[in-house]
Design a protein around this motif. Structure first.
Motif, mmCIF file in Angstrom:
data_model
loop_
_atom_site.group_PDB
_atom_site.id
_atom_site.type_symbol
_atom_site.label_atom_id
_atom_site.label_comp_id
_atom_site.label_asym_id
_atom_site.label_seq_id
_atom_site.Cartn_x
_atom_site.Cartn_y
_atom_site.Cartn_z
ATOM 1 N N ARG A 69 44.045 35.252 33.492
ATOM 2 C CA ARG A 69 43.923 36.021 32.257
ATOM 3 C C ARG A 69 45.295 36.212 31.596
ATOM 4 O O ARG A 69 45.433 36.136 30.377
ATOM 5 C CB ARG A 69 43.266 37.377 32.534
ATOM 6 C CG ARG A 69 41.732 37.327 32.541
ATOM 7 C CD ARG A 69 41.154 38.138 33.668
ATOM 8 N NE ARG A 69 41.478 37.550 34.949
ATOM 9 C CZ ARG A 69 40.842 36.475 35.473
ATOM 10 N NH1 ARG A 69 39.853 35.939 34.818
ATOM 11 N NH2 ARG A 69 41.204 35.971 36.630
ATOM 12 N N ASN A 72 45.575 34.603 27.960
ATOM 13 C CA ASN A 72 45.545 35.657 26.947
ATOM 14 C C ASN A 72 46.918 36.024 26.412
ATOM 15 O O ASN A 72 47.015 36.604 25.324
ATOM 16 C CB ASN A 72 44.886 36.918 27.511
ATOM 17 C CG ASN A 72 43.443 36.692 27.906
ATOM 18 O OD1 ASN A 72 42.825 35.713 27.486
ATOM 19 N ND2 ASN A 72 42.893 37.583 28.713
ATOM 20 N N TYR A 102 42.752 41.760 32.730
ATOM 21 C CA TYR A 102 42.459 41.516 31.313
ATOM 22 C C TYR A 102 43.187 42.532 30.434
ATOM 23 O O TYR A 102 43.843 42.161 29.451
ATOM 24 C CB TYR A 102 40.946 41.598 31.080
ATOM 25 C CG TYR A 102 40.526 41.383 29.645
ATOM 26 C CD1 TYR A 102 40.395 40.095 29.131
ATOM 27 C CD2 TYR A 102 40.257 42.460 28.800
ATOM 28 C CE1 TYR A 102 39.997 39.883 27.807
ATOM 29 C CE2 TYR A 102 39.869 42.259 27.485
ATOM 30 C CZ TYR A 102 39.743 40.979 27.000
ATOM 31 O OH TYR A 102 39.364 40.780 25.692
#
Length: 265
Positions: free
Chosen positions: A105, A109, A160
């Motif tokens: 992640r 991200n 996240y």
């Protein structure tokens, strides 16, 4: 008409905003990690919008070598970029770590958009009213660097939220560094009706169009012209405060130093 690159745009809100922008005649470049899906999306958008100025790039953003190759392809193909929407993101995956041993992640991200944007800045600085829209989230939490490099196990929710805080912190720093390019981080809305949200939580609260519409507005609407270094919270319907660390210069310096060392290794 603008040159617009949107990562993670073969489905979800990325695809919706790509269609909306292409329908207005802009040159739109979609991105995905699957070549067949990218080709299908490009063909579909061309057909539905009657706009031939649609093309695509393929890269698995969990692999930093692939991010580098994509940046080289974009630089070779485009003369300038007016809008970069770093929309790609992941939550639930079978793998916890990337091939480089980093939290997946964190790589997709945050590190990938950081790296891609840095490589594309010369094109953005040639753009007109150039804007970078970074897809953040309402979920933002204190960063554990041990977790980000795969040395500490945390929940998917935690990693996240850490990755999205990192993206927001970097967005604010980048905005201060750039004179000709605006940078906005945006929470497009919580639990939108997208594959990612439905796979993660098995439910949604709002239509995906809510997220696509705010991405569109931030990218091209005159109302947001000149706005930079801000966080737009679509759950609250306006600019708002992000996590406190997004305003902590020491924390941001630590993040940027960590990221640059990571990319030099």
């Amino acid at each position: 008409m603008k040159n617009i690159l949107i990562t993670g745009s073969t489905d979800g809100i990325g695809k919706l905003v790509a269609i909306k922008l292409a329908s207005e005649g802009h040159s739109v470049y979609v991105h995905g990690r699957n070549e067949g899906k990218v080709e299908k999306t490009v063909a579909e958008i061309k057909f539905s919008t009657k706009n031939e100025n649609v093309d695509g790039f393929v890269a698995d953003l969990s692999e930093l070598d692939a991010v580098k190759r994509m940046a080289e392809e974009v630089n070779a193909k485009l003369s300038h970029i007016d809008i970069l929407i770093n929309n790609a993101g992941i939550f639930k995956t079978a793998e916890i770590l990337s091939k480089d041993g980093l939290d997946l992640r964190f790589v997709v991200n945050y590190v990938a958009p950081y790296m891609l944007t840095k490589e594309l800045l010369p094109l953005l600085e040639k753009g007109t009213d150039a804007r970078i829209i970074n897809l953040s989230s309402a979920a933002q939490s204190d960063i554990s660097y041990a977790a980000m490099i795969g040395k500490q196990r945390v929940s998917l929710n935690a990693s996240y939220a850490m990755s999205k805080l990192a993206l927001t912190m970097w967005s604010f720093r980048l905005a201060k560094e750039l004179e000709k390019v605006a940078v906005i981080a945006v929470n497009p809305g919580s639990l939108l009706n997208t594959k990612m949200a439905n796979e993660a939580y098995g439910q949604h609260w709002s239509p995906a169009e809510k997220g696509a519409d705010i991405q569109y507005d931030l990218a091209v609407d005159e109302a947001h012209k000149g706005v930079t270094g801000k966080y737009f919270d679509n759950d609250r319907g306006g600019y708002a405060n992000a996590h406190q660390d997004a305003y902590n210069e020491d924390a941001i310096n630590q993040l940027i130093d960590f990221t640059n060392k990571l990319l030099r290794n």
